[in-house]
Design an enzyme around this catalytic site. Structure first.
Site, PDB file in Angstrom:
ATOM      1  N   ASP A   8       3.344  -2.431  -3.790  1.00 32.50           N
ATOM      2  CA  ASP A   8       3.919  -1.508  -4.762  1.00 32.50           C
ATOM      3  C   ASP A   8       3.445  -0.088  -4.465  1.00 32.50           C
ATOM      4  O   ASP A   8       2.249   0.150  -4.229  1.00 32.50           O
ATOM      5  CB  ASP A   8       3.489  -1.934  -6.170  1.00 32.50           C
ATOM      6  CG  ASP A   8       4.033  -1.047  -7.250  1.00 32.50           C
ATOM      7  OD1 ASP A   8       5.257  -1.054  -7.447  1.00 32.50           O
ATOM      8  OD2 ASP A   8       3.238  -0.350  -7.907  1.00 32.50           O
ATOM      9  N   GLU A  51       6.798  -0.779  -0.303  1.00 33.34           N
ATOM     10  CA  GLU A  51       7.676   0.047  -1.130  1.00 33.34           C
ATOM     11  C   GLU A  51       7.333   1.479  -0.709  1.00 33.34           C
ATOM     12  O   GLU A  51       6.309   2.015  -1.130  1.00 33.34           O
ATOM     13  CB  GLU A  51       7.415  -0.154  -2.619  1.00 33.34           C
ATOM     14  CG  GLU A  51       8.387   0.634  -3.479  1.00 33.34           C
ATOM     15  CD  GLU A  51       8.102   0.502  -4.964  1.00 33.34           C
ATOM     16  OE1 GLU A  51       9.063   0.503  -5.747  1.00 33.34           O
ATOM     17  OE2 GLU A  51       6.916   0.424  -5.346  1.00 33.34           O
TER      18      GLU A  51
END
Length: 753
Positions: free
Chosen positions: A392, A428
């Site tokens: 993330d 990401e």
């Protein structure tokens, strides 16, 4: 409150309250006896709590905590669960390279524990030590209890009248009754009967799911297992994944996480889990067997069950920030252990550098923080059996001192680590800081969520692309982003939807977000949805609109699964799951966020599942659809046949001018004759050739099928204008024939001669 004298007066007042709170050891009018616990020197490694045989074979647990700058560390042992459990404090006196450690004989698996760390309270320099706060061990491998957020769990006085300086006023009330504890876990790893699938990247199909949400409503899973690791391991859950044909599940965060105060105040909870506080512990609420260490074994059994079905397990991990938020956030773990060591601080050390939008950012440049992250990653691979990670906001991890740096310590350590460089690594590739958008910039070994793909495909099918240049790049592996430094087409994780945003069904049913249930006045969530509701906002009884929406879903899924790269599906999209227009369901632990297993009973949604599984099977059978090298676009033989060619509706190859002209139709020819690479025994890889025609216009279009050297005949394989897809439509066309492509449809034709 500004003067030093005033601050000292406040501190003395709070200290008096703290002494009163600590006198709570008195029970039923009598002071509880505090047993004397022996502590031996132990070892500084490994960090965390490790049950083992100590000197002379005595069983016990070694505790080791890095707390740079701390003045003292107390190990706190609790005799049971719940707020009334008795606490015994043990001073750790051994200090080796800023690691406080000790071996406590007789401490067995199941023991609950935490730490109190002593040091200066000086928020102006970033020092926030407060021994009144019980702290979770960063290396705890199991956590018992949930984080509530009453005022006692804040290191400062949360409700201080002047909030501008509230973070500087220390709160000396005891937080132990209000916070969960770490649990000593027995090492019982036995992976002898486990067989990792080791699916090559090019052959992978990823399925993003939420452990709780995927199984919570499944009628064939026993009620007591729904929403748990055991539920995901149940044959009914695995059967769906196998029928669909996916090769990996990407689990939304399963690290122990906490709920944010603003959600708890509104009666909501953090559902997605992007608020980690324990990087070694499986989230306890997803365990059906208990939380005194049983969650660890349950997670391992889930991984083994998925592996046995040929499915890899990828974890979505949040190492960029923690649940402790900014200076006004709670003190749960790292903030109270060494705030300055673990977090990036601003020049005003009271404040946190925030590249995540969540209040804090881990200081990955610091060796001990980097060690925490890499130790955690290796643990999940070697001891918990997982096959990879999706990071993330990975750009935040790649920052050196300030800027994103692809030579940063984090990326360098991963590249040389003998365990981590062999697993699947997905970035990401952005954060919320300056210069944080890094799509296409991560080095080899890494794949990336390609949001350029998401945007182009959504825009094409809603009629918002000015031309088809961007679509051509996205369909063929995004060579403009990834054809450098030895990267391959599978560096691109292609997706149309993800957990964050509309579901696929909502993408064709809503043009505006509908997040009122989140309690934030519909201000949260993105306004850039690139969606089209097909003529009505939300549910409708208009069968014409409903049929068009189902066709658009078929178009989007077919485009995704025919594209070069690694496709990622979101749980439930293959059968029409809706979140009722909520594009930020992070706090919806209810029917909005859960997969609706009644949908397959609807013939309209069942056919969508059938098409999706058929396309995945087609992808698995045909290597031309999952290439390991980029297309060259150049003739491969004297007849002029190229490995990739693009066609206009006239049946002519695209010219430079065609690429810049407005268009809603694109023909893509994939040659299976000269696929780069060799088979396992060195034989050339040869496959069928295909022509895909994508037409986003609202009227049918005539398309001339290219003749030699491309083909003599074509056989229709997929026609998304059809509600039902026969196993083999079988319609044949001769080369040069003109076919009518229905409005808003994809035709996939196989070269038959």
């Amino acid at each position: 409150m500004s003067s030093a004298a005033e601050q000292e007066a406040v501190q003395e007042e709070r200290a008096g309250e703290g002494r009163s709170a600590r006198s709570a050891a008195v029970l039923n009018g009598r002071r509880r006896p505090v047993p004397t616990v022996p502590v031996w020197p132990g070892a500084p490694t490994p960090l965390g709590a490790r049950f083992r045989a100590g000197p002379d074979g005595v069983a016990g647990t070694n505790f080791a905590l890095w707390a740079g700058g701390a003045e003292a560390v107390e190990l706190c042992l609790f005799d049971g669960p719940g707020p009334q459990s008795r606490e015994t404090r043990v001073r750790l006196t051994e200090l080796t390279h800023e690691i406080w450690h000790g071996f406590v004989p007789g401490v067995m698996p199941g023991q609950r524990y935490g730490y109190r760390v002593h040091g200066r309270w000086d928020p102006w320099t970033g020092a926030r030590w407060n021994p009144a706060k019980l702290l979770l061990d960063p290396y705890a491998r199991a956590v018992d209890g949930e984080f509530s957020l009453p005022p006692e769990v804040y290191g400062h006085v949360r409700d201080w009248p002047d909030q501008h300086v509230a973070d500087t006023v220390r709160d000396d009330r005891d937080s132990a009754p209000h916070v969960p504890k770490g649990v000593v876990v027995h090492d019982d790893d036995d992976w002898a009967d486990d067989h990792r699938p080791k699916t090559p990247w090019a052959d992978s199909v990823i399925y993003e799911l939420h452990v709780r949400g995927f199984t919570r409503l499944h009628p064939d899973i026993p009620e007591e297992l729904r929403g748990t690791y055991a539920g995901l391991a149940h044959p009914a859950a695995i059967e769906h994944l196998v029928k669909l044909g996916v090769t990996a599940v990407e689990l939304l965060p399963v690290h122990q996480f906490a709920h944010e105060d603003h959600l708890l105040r509104r009666g909501l909870r953090n559902y997605w889990g992007y608020n980690s506080i324990g990087y070694f512990a499986p989230h306890a609420a997803y365990a059906s067997t208990g939380t005194a260490g049983q969650q660890v074994g349950e997670f391992k059994r889930m991984v083994k069950a998925l592996h046995a079905a040929g499915i890899e397990v990828i974890l979505d991990v949040v190492y960029n920030h923690t649940a402790e938020a900014g200076e006004l956030g709670p003190t749960l773990s790292l903030k109270g252990i060494d705030n300055r060591g673990y977090y990036r601080l601003q020049s005003d050390a009271r404040r946190y550098a925030d590249y995540t939008g969540c209040g804090n950012t881990l200081h990955v440049v610091q060796p001990q923080v980097l060690r925490l992250i890499t130790d955690s990653l290796r643990y999940w691979v070697t001891e918990m059996g997982v096959d990879g990670f999706r990071f993330d906001l990975a750009a935040a991890l790649a920052r050196s001192m300030h800027d994103v740096d692809m030579l940063s310590p984090f990326l360098a350590v991963i590249a040389q680590d003998p365990v981590l460089r062999r697993v699947k690594l997905i970035a990401e590739p952005w954060d919320v800081g300056s210069g944080g958008y890094q799509v296409g910039a991560f080095p080899p070994l890494w794949t990336e969520w390609n949001d350029r793909y998401r945007g182009a495909v959504r825009d094409f099918w809603r009629g918002a692309l000015p031309d088809v240049r961007d679509l051509g790049y996205r369909l063929s592996g995004s060579s403009d982003l990834y054809a450098w430094g030895g990267r391959r087409p599978y560096a691109s994780v292609n997706f149309v939807t993800a957990h964050d945003g509309f579901t696929l069904r909502d993408l064709v049913s809503y043009e505006r977000k509908h997040n009122e249930a989140n309690g934030e006045g519909n201000r949260d969530g993105s306004d850039d949805n690139r969606s089209w509701n097909c003529g009505a906002e939300g549910d409708t009884d208009d069968e014409r609109i409903r049929a068009l929406r189902r066709r658009q879903l078929r178009n989007l899924l077919t485009t995704l699964l025919l594209s070069t790269g690694v496709p990622m599906l979101v749980a439930g999209d293959e059968m029409g799951r809706t979140q009722r227009g909520n594009n930020n369901a992070y706090c919806q632990d209810n029917e909005i966020g859960w997969v609706d297993w009644s949908l397959p009973a609807d013939p309209g949604w069942r056919t969508l599942f059938d098409l999706t599984s058929r396309l995945i099977a087609l992808r698995h059978r045909h290597p031309v659809l999952r290439r390991r090298a980029f297309f060259s676009g150049r003739p491969q033989a004297a007849d002029g046949l190229r490995d990739l060619a693009w066609f206009t509706p006239r049946g002519a190859e695209m010219t430079e001018r065609d690429w810049y002209a407005p268009a809603a139709t694109l023909g893509m020819y994939l040659s299976g004759r000269d696929i780069p690479g060799r088979g396992a025994r060195g034989a050339p890889v040869v496959d069928d050739s295909f022509l895909a025609v994508l037409h986003a216009g609202d009227r049918p279009v005539s398309f001339v099928l290219p003749g030699p050297p491309w083909a003599e005949r074509y056989e229709l394989v997929v026609d998304t204008s059809r509600e039902e897809q026969a196993q083999a439509p079988g319609t044949e066309y001769r080369a040069g024939a003109t076919v009518t492509v229905p409005a808003r449809a994809v035709l996939l034709l196989k070269v038959a001669g």
